[in-house]
Design a protein around this motif. Structure first.
Motif, PDB file in Angstrom:
ATOM      1  N   GLY A 167       0.820  -1.214   0.000  1.00 23.67           N
ATOM      2  CA  GLY A 167       0.000   0.000   0.000  1.00 23.67           C
ATOM      3  C   GLY A 167       0.847   1.253   0.000  1.00 23.67           C
ATOM      4  N   ALA A 168       1.917   1.257   0.814  1.00 27.55           N
ATOM      5  CA  ALA A 168       2.821   2.407   0.844  1.00 27.55           C
ATOM      6  C   ALA A 168       3.540   2.565  -0.490  1.00 27.55           C
ATOM      7  N   LEU A 169       3.916   1.446  -1.110  1.00 29.61           N
ATOM      8  CA  LEU A 169       4.559   1.509  -2.425  1.00 29.61           C
ATOM      9  C   LEU A 169       3.623   2.106  -3.465  1.00 29.61           C
ATOM     10  N   LEU A 170       2.355   1.715  -3.422  1.00 29.82           N
ATOM     11  CA  LEU A 170       1.379   2.254  -4.368  1.00 29.82           C
ATOM     12  C   LEU A 170       1.193   3.756  -4.165  1.00 29.82           C
ATOM     13  N   VAL A 171       1.153   4.211  -2.916  1.00 25.28           N
ATOM     14  CA  VAL A 171       1.037   5.646  -2.637  1.00 25.28           C
ATOM     15  C   VAL A 171       2.234   6.398  -3.199  1.00 25.28           C
ATOM     16  N   PHE A 211       9.848   9.965  -5.271  1.00 28.69           N
ATOM     17  CA  PHE A 211       9.800   8.616  -4.720  1.00 28.69           C
ATOM     18  C   PHE A 211      10.699   8.482  -3.493  1.00 28.69           C
ATOM     19  N   ASP A 212      11.811   9.231  -3.464  1.00 27.46           N
ATOM     20  CA  ASP A 212      12.772   9.136  -2.360  1.00 27.46           C
ATOM     21  C   ASP A 212      12.482  10.097  -1.212  1.00 27.46           C
ATOM     22  N   ASP A 213      11.566  11.024  -1.382  1.00 27.42           N
ATOM     23  CA  ASP A 213      11.407  12.099  -0.404  1.00 27.42           C
ATOM     24  C   ASP A 213      10.913  11.571   0.938  1.00 27.42           C
ATOM     25  N   VAL A 214      11.497  12.127   2.000  1.00 27.41           N
ATOM     26  CA  VAL A 214      11.122  11.733   3.360  1.00 27.41           C
ATOM     27  C   VAL A 214      10.550  12.901   4.146  1.00 27.41           C
ATOM     28  N   ILE A 215      11.279  14.032   4.170  1.00 20.92           N
ATOM     29  CA  ILE A 215      10.927  15.122   5.086  1.00 20.92           C
ATOM     30  C   ILE A 215       9.584  15.742   4.712  1.00 20.92           C
ATOM     31  N   ILE A 216       9.413  16.139   3.456  1.00 25.42           N
ATOM     32  CA  ILE A 216       8.140  16.742   3.053  1.00 25.42           C
ATOM     33  C   ILE A 216       6.994  15.747   3.233  1.00 25.42           C
ATOM     34  N   SER A 217       7.234  14.494   2.860  1.00 23.74           N
ATOM     35  CA  SER A 217       6.191  13.474   3.016  1.00 23.74           C
ATOM     36  C   SER A 217       5.789  13.316   4.473  1.00 23.74           C
ATOM     37  N   LEU A 218       6.765  13.381   5.362  1.00 22.64           N
ATOM     38  CA  LEU A 218       6.486  13.196   6.782  1.00 22.64           C
ATOM     39  C   LEU A 218       5.590  14.294   7.332  1.00 22.64           C
ATOM     40  N   PRO A 238       9.116   5.449   1.781  1.00 29.90           N
ATOM     41  CA  PRO A 238      10.179   5.779   2.740  1.00 29.90           C
ATOM     42  C   PRO A 238       9.656   5.931   4.170  1.00 29.90           C
ATOM     43  N   ILE A 239       8.459   6.499   4.347  1.00 30.34           N
ATOM     44  CA  ILE A 239       7.903   6.641   5.685  1.00 30.34           C
ATOM     45  C   ILE A 239       7.602   5.272   6.286  1.00 30.34           C
ATOM     46  N   LEU A 254      13.386  -3.558   1.370  1.00 32.35           N
ATOM     47  CA  LEU A 254      12.699  -2.334   0.959  1.00 32.35           C
ATOM     48  C   LEU A 254      13.694  -1.271   0.513  1.00 32.35           C
ATOM     49  N   ALA A 255      14.788  -1.140   1.257  1.00 28.67           N
ATOM     50  CA  ALA A 255      15.804  -0.147   0.912  1.00 28.67           C
ATOM     51  C   ALA A 255      16.434  -0.452  -0.446  1.00 28.67           C
ATOM     52  N   VAL A 256      16.673  -1.718  -0.741  1.00 27.31           N
ATOM     53  CA  VAL A 256      17.267  -2.094  -2.022  1.00 27.31           C
ATOM     54  C   VAL A 256      16.298  -1.801  -3.162  1.00 27.31           C
ATOM     55  N   LEU A 257      15.006  -2.053  -2.950  1.00 29.96           N
ATOM     56  CA  LEU A 257      14.022  -1.754  -3.989  1.00 29.96           C
ATOM     57  C   LEU A 257      13.981  -0.258  -4.287  1.00 29.96           C
TER      58      LEU A 257
END
Length: 274
Positions: free
Chosen positions: A66-70, A205-212, A223-224, A241-244
């Protein structure tokens, strides 16, 4: 052998050794995570056996899929927004220069240089004030604010190297501006446009901070999800997950770099690199 021959060879050996040490320092953590993603043990830190079971476990986990689809939906919509606005901005910067060009470029570099944490907090407050509570929309717009600037600089560099002779000739032959853009300008700039699309997709796809900061319940990104999985202890599925994510990032950036080197005459990011 000339007197300077030995010092030159020694300097070359030292330079190659230094470069090798830098590459090992940069890529050794990536190699470690790839290797440990095939650790069959439950604890990521304790190696037991070679196994690919964690890759299967990722796709059997509905939260992970589900997170991957988002993330994929967000990255795709963000890329469309970034390209739609960035191409027009880049063309205007290259073809319609004026007093506004300098301040507009400064604004673009401010967007690129502003700390992501500051941008994330501002976006969170802004979205709440205007009543935008749809999770995918918040994520897509939030990611695209940075990527529009990236696409604009890429397209600007490409457009400046093309000139307007072909468009002017099409106009002299009776083609309206939109037809000249679709038939001539856009095909010539296609490598830069596609590179901007791929980079926008990868950055989102890689973003963490804005997504959080801007995410809503039920729309956690890939990533979250990885960050939240680490709270329960590091297992092999986190490494998988990290490798994907790594594969998606390398694929997008690699194709974009190849397109820019072929179509942009060595220019990338509006001349910031190369």
């Amino acid at each position: 052998m000339t007197p300077n021959r030995k010092p030159m060879e020694l300097g070359r050996v030292l330079l190659i050794g230094w470069m090798a040490a830098v590459f090992v320092f940069l890529f050794l953590p990536i190699a470690v995570i790839i290797i440990y993603s095939f650790n069959g043990g439950r604890n990521l830190y304790v190696w037991t056996e070679w196994s690919a079971r964690w890759y299967g476990a990722v796709f059997d986990n509905p939260r992970a899929t589900g997170a991957l689809l988002v993330s994929l939906q967000t990255a795709f919509i963000n890329a469309i927004i970034a390209v739609s606005l960035g191409v027009l901005a880049g063309l205007a910067l290259a073809r319609r220069k004026g007093r506004w060009t300098g301040p507009y470029l400064i604004l673009i570099f401010v967007i690129l240089g502003i700390p992501e944490l500051v941008s994330a907090i501002g976006q969170m407050i802004w979205f709440d004030r205007i009543g935008l509570f749809h999770g995918i929309a918040r994520l897509s717009i939030g990611h695209s604010l940075f990527n529009v600037a990236v696409v604009a600089l890429i397209v600007r560099a490409r457009a400046e190297g093309l000139g307007e002779q072909l468009e002017q000739a099409a106009g002299d032959l009776g083609a309206p501006p939109w037809r000249a853009f679709v038939d001539i300008t856009l095909p010539l700039m296609f490598p830069a446009v596609l590179a901007g699309l791929l980079l926008s997709f990868t950055f989102s796809f890689d973003d963490v901070i804005i997504s959080l900061f801007v995410q809503r319940p039920g729309t956690s990104t890939f990533p979250i999800y990885i960050l939240s999985s680490m709270k329960a202890g590091l297992k092999g599925d986190v490494a998988a997950l990290a490798v994907l994510m790594l594969l998606v990032s390398f694929l997008g950036v690699g194709i974009a770099a190849a397109l820019l080197s072929r179509g942009g005459k060595g220019r990338t990011l509006g001349g910031l690199m190369g």
